[in-house]
Design an enzyme around this catalytic site. Structure first.
Site, PDB file in Angstrom:
ATOM      1  CB  SER A  67      -0.941  -0.072   1.202  1.00  0.00           C
ATOM      2  OG  SER A  67      -1.767   1.035   1.280  1.00  0.00           O
ATOM      3  CB  SER A 520       1.405   0.925  13.512  1.00  0.00           C
ATOM      4  OG  SER A 520       1.358   0.429  12.191  1.00  0.00           O
TER       5      SER A 520
HETATM    6  P1  NG1 Z   1      -1.937   1.064  11.092  1.00  0.00           P
HETATM    7  O1  NG1 Z   1      -0.515   0.986  10.647  1.00  0.00           O
HETATM    8  O2  NG1 Z   1      -2.446  -0.138  11.862  1.00  0.00           O
HETATM    9  O3  NG1 Z   1      -2.216   2.391  11.741  1.00  0.00           O
HETATM   10  C1  NG1 Z   1      -2.747   1.912   8.689  1.00  0.00           C
HETATM   11  C2  NG1 Z   1      -3.872   2.912   8.791  1.00  0.00           C
HETATM   12  C3  NG1 Z   1      -5.175   2.153   8.870  1.00  0.00           C
HETATM   13  C4  NG1 Z   1      -5.346   1.219   7.682  1.00  0.00           C
HETATM   14  C5  NG1 Z   1      -4.099   0.340   7.519  1.00  0.00           C
HETATM   15  C6  NG1 Z   1      -4.138  -0.494   6.251  1.00  0.00           C
HETATM   16  C7  NG1 Z   1      -3.770   5.116   9.879  1.00  0.00           C
HETATM   17  C8  NG1 Z   1      -3.594   5.861  11.133  1.00  0.00           C
HETATM   18  N1  NG1 Z   1      -3.727   3.776   9.970  1.00  0.00           N
HETATM   19  O4  NG1 Z   1      -2.836   1.045   9.778  1.00  0.00           O
HETATM   20  O5  NG1 Z   1      -6.222   3.057   8.943  1.00  0.00           O
HETATM   21  O6  NG1 Z   1      -5.647   1.938   6.514  1.00  0.00           O
HETATM   22  O7  NG1 Z   1      -2.903   1.147   7.501  1.00  0.00           O
HETATM   23  O8  NG1 Z   1      -3.500   0.047   5.162  1.00  0.00           O
HETATM   24  O9  NG1 Z   1      -3.970   5.728   8.816  1.00  0.00           O
HETATM   25 ZN    ZN Z   2      -3.599   1.216   0.275  1.00  0.00          ZN
END
Ligand code: NG1
Ligand code: ZN
Length: 559
Positions: A67, A520
């Protein structure tokens, strides 16, 4: 499991030893790490996908992407039969598989799990997997590892769908399991015809030319830009210019893309004063996130960001308008009031939640991660979910869609072309345009564009729906991020003890202060979010909370 299957698994897995010392976990978006250590994980997720296909007797998807992460990372996630994320009750098994130290342990885990899940290897059903990948250079060799994993299950069939956006792959899996056509041409065809349908239903008196007919899109130097170029060629009624399409030699997600734009609130590479006032959008690296922005006319480098919360609000206003028409003056016998719900996470700007509640909508919260938001939104007749970062979609229940189809048929016989029937047709078109499997930047972009035209709104008019509270996001590197445990949709820290009290004491110093932390699921960091009434205050609040995280969890740095 017969001897042939056992020896096939042992032999193939001996070619993919796990990286020494790495502990992987199936996080908010599958497994994600430096691409160099992912061969064995991807191979094993290939096996997992084949097992999932045998269990569900359905087509399963495997997407290789990281991503918005940097280009040297990669990842892999499974799309379940309905096109959504892997069922959460399989995640612990995914972790065990990824971390099994040797082929024999791996085989034992598979045998034990297959027994528990009653997965049969009798050959009556052959596993079938659709494989997709984004434009990352590491994708090709990881794809090969995934194929070898899938082929370790006797009889499994793999279809390599090539380079795709994440939502395209999810859409294809869903379509295949519904017995529908599922090629890329079918996907584009559905998007374009439903977009055209909404555009053709715009009332004449609404066709005011407040809107600039040009949209400039930042493709994050990834797959989204490439696909949008293809859409552009088939599109009428909208002029799209793609920058950072990846063809100009820019690096994926570096100074570009929806994550960068939303978190840093600055223009992506390639955008500048010559784009002042024009409607701009930004996709992330695998095109499942979308944010809009405009370049202000003063020399400030900050943009006017129109994030996922505001996209959600635009969709909610439009859907609500159609429901009011349809339900305001119910003709005929077959009447029904739809349950409309909005799903957000703690990252949603407080001003957006206030706005949505003010519209009279039901707003609920879940932890971060599509799997939670999607599941919750599916509980409504129409469920709209969005993360502030721009990932989201609108789900229509099967029950509501059947009602809508029937209502449309009834209205077309008693009042063809009426406002009522037009509202029904618009909702049906939205359900086809917007991806029912996951958030999709391409379909979301087309829906935003159609709604702006329908409303006769410029990006500025849209942005003024409400004023965002100043917010700030930081990340803190700690020794062990799993030491943080949260509750109440991630708004409260329950471990380590006393950390929440310390955060509360900081929050209390600010007007409209709000802050939370969480580990995260896609990066090895603790994320800090803060909101307050001025930018200066919010920066101070976020910094103090980040320092608390460092004090409590030690060994910190602020990447
Ligand atoms: P994490 O890394 O768990 O915060 C991030 C995004 C999620 C989601 C995932 C999947 C933020 C704060 N967090 O997750 O909302 O989109 O990536 O790609 O944007
Ligand atoms: Zn993405």
């Amino acid at each position: 499991m017969d001897d042939k299957q056992r020896s096939l698994l042992l032999e193939s897995s001996s070619r993919f030893p796990p990286p020494p010392g790495a502990k992987l976990s199936y996080g908010t978006a599958g497994f994600r790490a430096d691409a160099l250590i992912l061969q064995s994980t991807v191979f094993r997720v290939g096996i997992l996908a084949a097992l999932r296909s045998l269990k569900t007797q359905s087509v399963i998807g495997l997407m290789i992407t990281a991503s918005h992460n940097k280009v040297s990372d990669n990842g892999i996630k499974i799309a379940d039969p309905c096109g959504g994320m892997l069922s959460q009750d399989w995640e612990p098994f995914a972790d065990e598989l990824a971390n099994a130290p040797d082929p024999q342990t791996l085989l034992s885990l598979i045998i034990e799990f297959a027994k528990k899940e009653k997965i049969s290897f009798d050959g009556a059903f052959s596993a079938e997997i659709l494989l997709g990948r984004d434009t990352r250079p590491s994708g090709e060799s990881l794809l090969e590892a995934a194929k070898q994993g899938i082929n370790s299950i006797v009889g499994a069939v793999v279809h390599d769908m090539g380079i795709l956006t994440t939502p395209q792959l999810h859409w294809m899996v869903r379509a295949r399991n519904k017995g529908l056509k599922a090629t890329e041409a079918d996907y584009f065809g559905q998007l374009l015809s439903s977009f055209r349908c909404i555009m053709d239903l715009i009332p004449n008196e609404r066709k005011i030319n407040e809107i600039e007919d040009r949209l400039i899109v930042d493709g994050a130097n990834g797959v989204g830009g490439e696909k949008l170029e293809a859409v552009k060629k088939m599109l009428s009624g909208l002029v799209i210019e793609v920058l950072n399409s990846g063809k100009e030699g820019g690096i994926l997600n570096e100074g570009v893309g929806a994550d960068f734009v939303q978190k840093e609130k600055v223009v992506p590479h390639g955008f500048g004063s010559n784009h002042e006032g024009i409607r701009c959008a930004s996709l992330d690296g695998d095109a499942d996130r979308l944010v809009y922005f405009s370049v202000p006319s003063n020399s400030s480098s900050k943009i006017d960001l129109v994030d996922g919360d505001k996209i959600l609000s635009l969709f909610a206003v439009f859907i609500k308008e159609q429901l009011s028409i349809l339900e305001g003056d119910m003709k005929g016998n077959n009447n029904y009031k739809a349950r409309l719900g909005v799903v957000q996470t703690a990252y949603a700007n407080g001003a957006s939640t206030d706005y949505l509640k003010h519209l009279g909508l039901e707003v609920v919260f879940t932890p971060t991660g599509v799997k939670y938001l999607h599941t919750r939104a599916a509980q409504y007749d129409i469920g709209i979910y969005f993360e502030a970062n721009g990932h989201g979609t609108i789900l229509f229940s099967e029950h509501y869609l059947s009602w809508l189809e029937a209502k449309n048929n009834e209205l077309s016989s008693i009042s063809q072309g009426s406002e009522l029937q037009t509202a029904a047709l618009r909702l049906l078109a939205v359900s086809k345009l917007i991806n029912q499997a996951v958030g999709d930047a391409l379909s979301g972009l087309l829906l935003v564009e159609a709604i702006l035209q329908h409303m006769g709104w410029s990006i500025h008019r849209w942005s003024e729906l409400y004023q965002d509270l100043p917010s700030r996001q930081l990340k803190v590197k700690v020794v062990d991020r799993t030491a943080v445990v949260t509750a109440n949709a991630e708004t409260v820290v329950v471990r380590p003890p006393s950390l929440q009290e310390a955060i509360n004491a900081e929050i209390a110093k600010y007007t409209r202060g709000r802050s939370f932390i969480r580990p995260s699921g896609t990066e090895d960091v603790i994320r800090v979010y803060a909101e307050a009434s001025t930018q200066e205050e919010v920066d101070n609040l976020a910094n103090s909370v980040a320092e608390l995280v460092d004090q409590f969890l030690g060994g910190g740095s602020f990447p």
